[in-house]
Design a protein around this motif. Sequence first.
Motif, PDB file in Angstrom:
ATOM      1  N   UNK A 177       0.809   3.227 -11.463  1.00 23.17           N
ATOM      2  CA  UNK A 177       0.593   2.154 -12.424  1.00 23.17           C
ATOM      3  C   UNK A 177      -0.721   1.467 -12.169  1.00 23.17           C
ATOM      4  N   UNK A 178      -1.071   1.172 -10.971  1.00 22.40           N
ATOM      5  CA  UNK A 178      -2.325   0.484 -10.702  1.00 22.40           C
ATOM      6  C   UNK A 178      -3.017   1.144  -9.531  1.00 22.40           C
ATOM      7  N   UNK A 179      -3.581   2.300  -9.827  1.00 26.12           N
ATOM      8  CA  UNK A 179      -4.224   3.006  -8.725  1.00 26.12           C
ATOM      9  C   UNK A 179      -5.411   2.206  -8.189  1.00 26.12           C
ATOM     10  N   UNK A 180      -5.452   2.183  -6.922  1.00 24.91           N
ATOM     11  CA  UNK A 180      -6.572   1.515  -6.237  1.00 24.91           C
ATOM     12  C   UNK A 180      -6.283   0.068  -5.943  1.00 24.91           C
ATOM     13  N   UNK A 181      -5.557  -0.590  -6.777  1.00 19.45           N
ATOM     14  CA  UNK A 181      -5.322  -1.983  -6.561  1.00 19.45           C
ATOM     15  C   UNK A 181      -4.282  -2.174  -5.512  1.00 19.45           C
ATOM     16  N   UNK A 182      -3.297  -1.344  -5.663  1.00 20.12           N
ATOM     17  CA  UNK A 182      -2.093  -1.586  -4.863  1.00 20.12           C
ATOM     18  C   UNK A 182      -2.333  -1.453  -3.373  1.00 20.12           C
ATOM     19  N   UNK A 183      -1.898  -2.421  -2.760  1.00 20.35           N
ATOM     20  CA  UNK A 183      -1.943  -2.423  -1.304  1.00 20.35           C
ATOM     21  C   UNK A 183      -0.653  -1.818  -0.801  1.00 20.35           C
ATOM     22  N   UNK A 184      -0.833  -0.721  -0.159  1.00 18.58           N
ATOM     23  CA  UNK A 184       0.380   0.015   0.280  1.00 18.58           C
ATOM     24  C   UNK A 184       1.237  -0.837   1.167  1.00 18.58           C
ATOM     25  N   UNK A 185       0.670  -1.572   2.070  1.00 20.31           N
ATOM     26  CA  UNK A 185       1.424  -2.378   3.012  1.00 20.31           C
ATOM     27  C   UNK A 185       2.209  -3.456   2.313  1.00 20.31           C
ATOM     28  N   UNK A 186       1.549  -4.112   1.284  1.00 16.70           N
ATOM     29  CA  UNK A 186       2.237  -5.180   0.540  1.00 16.70           C
ATOM     30  C   UNK A 186       3.433  -4.644  -0.190  1.00 16.70           C
ATOM     31  N   UNK A 187       3.263  -3.462  -0.794  1.00 15.62           N
ATOM     32  CA  UNK A 187       4.371  -2.834  -1.544  1.00 15.62           C
ATOM     33  C   UNK A 187       5.533  -2.589  -0.610  1.00 15.62           C
ATOM     34  N   UNK A 188       5.171  -2.019   0.479  1.00 14.35           N
ATOM     35  CA  UNK A 188       6.247  -1.683   1.425  1.00 14.35           C
ATOM     36  C   UNK A 188       6.975  -2.942   1.871  1.00 14.35           C
ATOM     37  N   UNK A 189       6.193  -4.011   2.087  1.00 14.97           N
ATOM     38  CA  UNK A 189       6.836  -5.278   2.500  1.00 14.97           C
ATOM     39  C   UNK A 189       7.761  -5.804   1.427  1.00 14.97           C
ATOM     40  N   UNK A 190       7.250  -5.692   0.159  1.00 21.25           N
ATOM     41  CA  UNK A 190       8.071  -6.172  -0.972  1.00 21.25           C
ATOM     42  C   UNK A 190       9.378  -5.391  -1.046  1.00 21.25           C
ATOM     43  N   UNK A 191       9.220  -4.050  -0.911  1.00 17.44           N
ATOM     44  CA  UNK A 191      10.444  -3.180  -0.947  1.00 17.44           C
ATOM     45  C   UNK A 191      11.407  -3.600   0.152  1.00 17.44           C
ATOM     46  N   UNK A 192      10.792  -3.855   1.298  1.00 19.90           N
ATOM     47  CA  UNK A 192      11.599  -4.207   2.448  1.00 19.90           C
ATOM     48  C   UNK A 192      12.384  -5.484   2.144  1.00 19.90           C
ATOM     49  N   UNK A 193      11.722  -6.493   1.579  1.00 17.00           N
ATOM     50  CA  UNK A 193      12.351  -7.761   1.230  1.00 17.00           C
ATOM     51  C   UNK A 193      13.481  -7.542   0.234  1.00 17.00           C
ATOM     52  N   UNK A 194      13.222  -6.697  -0.788  1.00 12.16           N
ATOM     53  CA  UNK A 194      14.207  -6.403  -1.831  1.00 12.16           C
ATOM     54  C   UNK A 194      15.442  -5.762  -1.230  1.00 12.16           C
ATOM     55  N   UNK A 195      15.161  -4.757  -0.362  1.00 11.47           N
ATOM     56  CA  UNK A 195      16.273  -4.018   0.230  1.00 11.47           C
ATOM     57  C   UNK A 195      17.170  -4.962   1.045  1.00 11.47           C
ATOM     58  N   UNK A 196      16.546  -5.883   1.705  1.00 13.66           N
ATOM     59  CA  UNK A 196      17.327  -6.832   2.512  1.00 13.66           C
ATOM     60  C   UNK A 196      18.112  -7.791   1.658  1.00 13.66           C
ATOM     61  N   UNK A 197      17.443  -8.223   0.528  1.00  7.16           N
ATOM     62  CA  UNK A 197      18.123  -9.194  -0.366  1.00  7.16           C
ATOM     63  C   UNK A 197      19.202  -8.527  -1.099  1.00  7.16           C
TER      64      UNK A 197
END
Lengths: 176, 252
Positions: A156-176
């Motif tokens: 969806x947003x090549x180049x913009x996305x910070x892989x680490x941020x995404x992973x952190x967000x996923x991590x937060x979601x999975x926990x919630x």
Amino acid sequence: MATETHEVVDAAAPGMPQLDFSTFPNQIFWLVVTLVVIYLILSRVALPRIADILAERQGKITHDLAAAEDLKLKAVEAEQAYEKALAEARAEANRIVGLAKDEIKADLDAAIAVADAEIAAKMAESEQAIAEIRANAVTSIAEVARSTAVELANTLAPGIADEAAVLAAVETRLKG
Amino acid sequence: MATEEHGAESGGLVFHPMDQFIVKPMFGDGPVAWYTVTNVTLWMALAVVCVLLMFVLATSRRRIVPGRFQSVAELGYGFIYKMVEDIAGKDGVKYFPYIMTLFLFIVFANFLGLLPMAFTTTSHIAVTAVLAMGVFLTVTILGFVLHGASFLKLFWVSAAPLPIRPVLAVIELISYFARPVSHSIRLAGNMMAGHAVIKVFAGFAALAAISPFAILAITAMYGLEILVSFIQAYVFTILTCVYLKDALHPHH
């Protein structure tokens, strides 16, 4: 012959020969002889013999009755002995049945205990396997989510996305 | 035998009802002395033979379960024994053989006399008087021997009021002495009358018109005579027991 005799007698006893006294000594003599003979026969032979027979029969009857009474007592005794033996045998049979029942029950209890233990072991094993499967599944889901999110962000947003941020967000979601 | 020839002699309706009672010698014709063997001897001897058959031969096997004849002997024994015991009492039992002798003689003489052409010894007063006097004398002597003078109390009715006791004593005394008379005449009279009546009917049987009735009457009389033969022997015996009881227990 008879006629002559009759004339002789007739002369002596017109009417009743019973009243012809000339024949009395003869009749009395023979009567006395007869009575003595009958008396001797009776008192020496016949009456003692009949008395013996009657006494013997009475004795035999009494004896037989006593014997019958005896046998009856014996029969009652035998019946009692039989009843007793029967009762004993019945008690013995009951005892044996009880023993057998106890034995079977013990065996059965042991078998049930073994079976229970086995079932418990199997159940524990199965639960463990299910827990493992569930843990694996959770890990896989996190991985899939992470890789999917990274892929999605890259697409969806090549180049913009910070892989680490995404992973952190996923991590937060999975926990919630 | 004599009767038949009489009928033949005169023909028609002839009655000789008393000829059957004639005492005659068995062998020859001579006079009847006291020792002569007569028809009395024959028929008394037959009575003895009957006693032998019924009471000695019939019981010779001594069976516990009796046959017919042994049963009859035992019945006769029991019958007379019980009669003596019941009437004369326990102490009368020792006279049982004498009474049995009388009974058996009379009963067999009576029944033998019922055979056709037979001679009835008990239809003679000489015979029954000896029997009755024998009983009378025995009983009287026995009474005095056992009880002494107190045997005379038999005639002194202590149950009656005092004033009439002497009168009763006379009556009792007369009746006591009348006993052998009635005792003997009853038996001889019954036997003689029955046989004479049968003979009279037999005489009537010669007439064709009434012979069926005569024969019927003979049959009926014969049946009655069988009864009478036994009853008279029974009566003679039972009276003997009663007299014996008086001798043994004179105090009423």
